[in-house]
Design a protein around this motif. Structure first.
Motif, PDB file in Angstrom:
ATOM      1  N   LEU B  91       0.840  -1.206   0.000  1.00  0.00           N
ATOM      2  CA  LEU B  91       0.000   0.000   0.000  1.00  0.00           C
ATOM      3  C   LEU B  91       0.876   1.258   0.000  1.00  0.00           C
ATOM      4  O   LEU B  91       0.600   2.221  -0.731  1.00  0.00           O
ATOM      5  CB  LEU B  91      -0.934   0.016   1.219  1.00  0.00           C
ATOM      6  N   ALA B  92       1.963   1.207   0.794  1.00  0.00           N
ATOM      7  CA  ALA B  92       2.894   2.345   0.823  1.00  0.00           C
ATOM      8  C   ALA B  92       3.435   2.608  -0.574  1.00  0.00           C
ATOM      9  O   ALA B  92       3.483   3.760  -1.034  1.00  0.00           O
ATOM     10  CB  ALA B  92       4.030   2.049   1.796  1.00  0.00           C
ATOM     11  N   LYS B  94       2.100   1.741  -3.447  1.00  0.00           N
ATOM     12  CA  LYS B  94       1.017   2.178  -4.332  1.00  0.00           C
ATOM     13  C   LYS B  94       0.739   3.679  -4.151  1.00  0.00           C
ATOM     14  O   LYS B  94       0.607   4.422  -5.121  1.00  0.00           O
ATOM     15  CB  LYS B  94      -0.241   1.369  -4.003  1.00  0.00           C
ATOM     16  N   LEU B  95       0.676   4.107  -2.871  1.00  0.00           N
ATOM     17  CA  LEU B  95       0.357   5.518  -2.606  1.00  0.00           C
ATOM     18  C   LEU B  95       1.471   6.444  -3.075  1.00  0.00           C
ATOM     19  O   LEU B  95       1.226   7.598  -3.413  1.00  0.00           O
ATOM     20  CB  LEU B  95       0.081   5.734  -1.110  1.00  0.00           C
ATOM     21  N   ARG B  96       2.697   5.953  -3.089  1.00  0.00           N
ATOM     22  CA  ARG B  96       3.821   6.778  -3.536  1.00  0.00           C
ATOM     23  C   ARG B  96       4.118   6.590  -5.032  1.00  0.00           C
ATOM     24  O   ARG B  96       5.119   7.087  -5.539  1.00  0.00           O
ATOM     25  CB  ARG B  96       5.063   6.458  -2.710  1.00  0.00           C
ATOM     26  N   MET B 139       8.737  -0.782   4.884  1.00  0.00           N
ATOM     27  CA  MET B 139       7.722   0.100   4.304  1.00  0.00           C
ATOM     28  C   MET B 139       8.360   1.395   3.777  1.00  0.00           C
ATOM     29  O   MET B 139       7.904   1.969   2.794  1.00  0.00           O
ATOM     30  CB  MET B 139       6.707   0.447   5.396  1.00  0.00           C
ATOM     31  N   LEU B 143       9.880   2.509  -0.853  1.00  0.00           N
ATOM     32  CA  LEU B 143       9.710   3.779  -1.572  1.00  0.00           C
ATOM     33  C   LEU B 143      10.989   4.152  -2.321  1.00  0.00           C
ATOM     34  O   LEU B 143      11.072   5.211  -2.922  1.00  0.00           O
ATOM     35  CB  LEU B 143       9.328   4.900  -0.594  1.00  0.00           C
TER      36      LEU B 143
END
Lengths: 233, 213
Positions: B91-92, B94-96, B139, B143
């Motif tokens: 999710l981390a 995906k959001l970035r 997490m 990124l």
């Protein structure tokens, strides 16, 4: 035991367990099944309408503070209107034979329960989720979709358990006012004809229906939504 | 970017909360590939300084410039309890806007490095505090950061886990040329992963470099 004592004390008004069982046999399985089906459909459709509206309301309220104020005011207004008023007004609008009044009465009665609980859920939701959303650079909509809405699912499940219980009770009241079927309709129908054994039979059907729905559907759903809180190690 | 080039520049940074001075004219420069540690007593403003560098909080005055992508590991373990560790990490990414393929690749090597592979499909409540901490670091790593900011990474961990985590962080820094800024009140732990050490004094905090020799 209490029931049997009451039936002995108030012989004219309260039928005993044996008479009620005989009434159940007389009503017959097909009519009982049909009554349960109508009441369940009314309750669940009304709950579904309320759920849809409450989720839409909480989403819009989260995204816009003016809409937040609007839904808060709407919630207070709907909460202050009696179920009886909803039932009478909706029967006046749609007529006695329409399926809509029981469904809409249930929706009006359960919407404030769901919305209030969702509001509490959003407020109580750990600020750390919001911090995580910020760290990950989530937009307001992403924050809602990935952090807030999944976080309030346990609140929603708890509220749904209460709401569906109320939906079943309210649906019966609405059916009594304006419907041509359902447990509530048959309960009042029996009362109107002075068939007290029928009243008790339909009342027991409603009680057993509510217990069955709670034990077989609502509790397992609530447990499932809380599965991530269980520590296995 | 070249090694030795400044990637974090903090100039004359001031932070106040409700009129109370917390960070008092802080100057700091971190070069690419460096691992620096910032020590200081509890409540000195170490986390605030790190959050300002991460862009999560804003300074009252002064200049903060960060050149490169930042991965921030917060002091509290922040994982969504309804997702598995892998679900949180993805999710981390995906959001970035990190492509799923790239993220999976990072999860593959970084989970090996952090000894996290067997726990990836468990939920946070099903694993130990140390494993959750490692997942939080993963997490940030997913990124693909140039600069890793770690806020009290060793708090609440047993010595074996601290040793393993230190080794993994040093490996990351050496092999992936990561710039690391770690804040902690645990001076010994900080020294073992930092080439430069700074000290934040009591509030209002000022900063000074410590002599490691």
């Amino acid at each position: 035991m209490v029931w049997w004592l009451l039936s002995q004390t108030y012989r004219e008004a309260v039928p005993g367990p044996g008479d009620t069982l005989a009434a159940l046999r007389e009503i017959g399985f097909p009519r009982i099944l049909h009554g349960i089906r109508v009441t369940l459909v009314n309750s669940l459709l009304g709950y579904a309408v309320a759920l849809l509206f409450s989720l839409a309301s909480i989403t819009l309220a989260y995204l816009n503070k003016h809409l937040d104020a609007f839904f808060n005011a709407l919630n207070t207004f709907i909460q202050s209107v009696s179920v009886l008023v909803w039932a009478i007004v909706l029967v006046m609008i749609y007529g006695v034979t329409s399926r809509k009044p029981p469904i809409l009465v249930v929706a009006a009665a359960t919407y404030p329960i769901l919305l209030s609980t969702l509001y509490s859920g959003v407020r109580a939701l750990d600020d750390q989720y919001k911090l995580l959303a910020k760290i990950l650079g989530a937009t307001r909509i992403q924050e809602l979709v990935y952090f807030i809405l999944p976080g309030i699912v346990p609140y929603l499940a708890g509220a749904s358990r209460a709401a569906i219980g109320i939906a079943l009770r309210i649906s019966v009241v609405a059916e009594a006012f304006g419907a041509s079927g359902g447990v509530g309709y048959w309960l009042v129908y029996s009362y109107d004809y002075g068939y007290k054994e029928g009243v008790f039979a339909w009342a027991w059907i409603l009680i057993l229906l509510m217990i069955a729905v709670d034990m077989l559907v609502l509790r397992p759903i609530e447990r499932w939504t809380l599965r991530w809180k269980q520590v296995s190690q | 970017m070249e090694t030795g080039e400044p990637v974090v520049i903090v100039e004359d940074l001031v932070k106040t909360y409700d009129g109370e001075l917390v960070l008092d004219h802080i100057d700091l420069m971190v070069l690419r590939g460096e691992s620096i540690g910032i020590a200081g007593p509890n409540g000195a403003g170490k986390s605030t300084l790190l959050k300002i560098i991460a862009g999560i909080e804003h300074p009252t005055s002064g200049r903060v410039e960060v050149r490169g992508r930042v991965g921030f590991v917060p002091q509290e373990t922040l994982l969504l309890p309804w997702r598995t560790l892998r679900g949180n990490i993805m999710l981390a990414a995906k959001l970035r806007g990190i492509p799923a393929g790239e993220a999976k690749e990072t999860v593959l090597w970084a989970s090996k490095l952090l000894s996290l592979e067997e726990y990836l499909d468990k939920r946070p409540a099903q694993v130990s505090g140390g494993t959750r901490r490692k997942a939080q670091i993963l997490m940030a790593l997913v990124l693909k950061p140039d600069i890793l900011l770690l806020d009290e990474p060793f708090t609440g961990l047993d010595q074996d886990t601290i040793n393993a985590l230190q080794e993994a962080l040093l490996g990351l820094q050496r092999n992936h040329k990561l710039t690391m800024v770690t804040v902690s009140h645990m001076l010994d732990e900080l020294m073992s992963i930092s080439s430069k050490l700074y000290l934040l004094t009591h509030k209002p905090a000022r900063i000074r470099e410590m002599n490691l020799g």
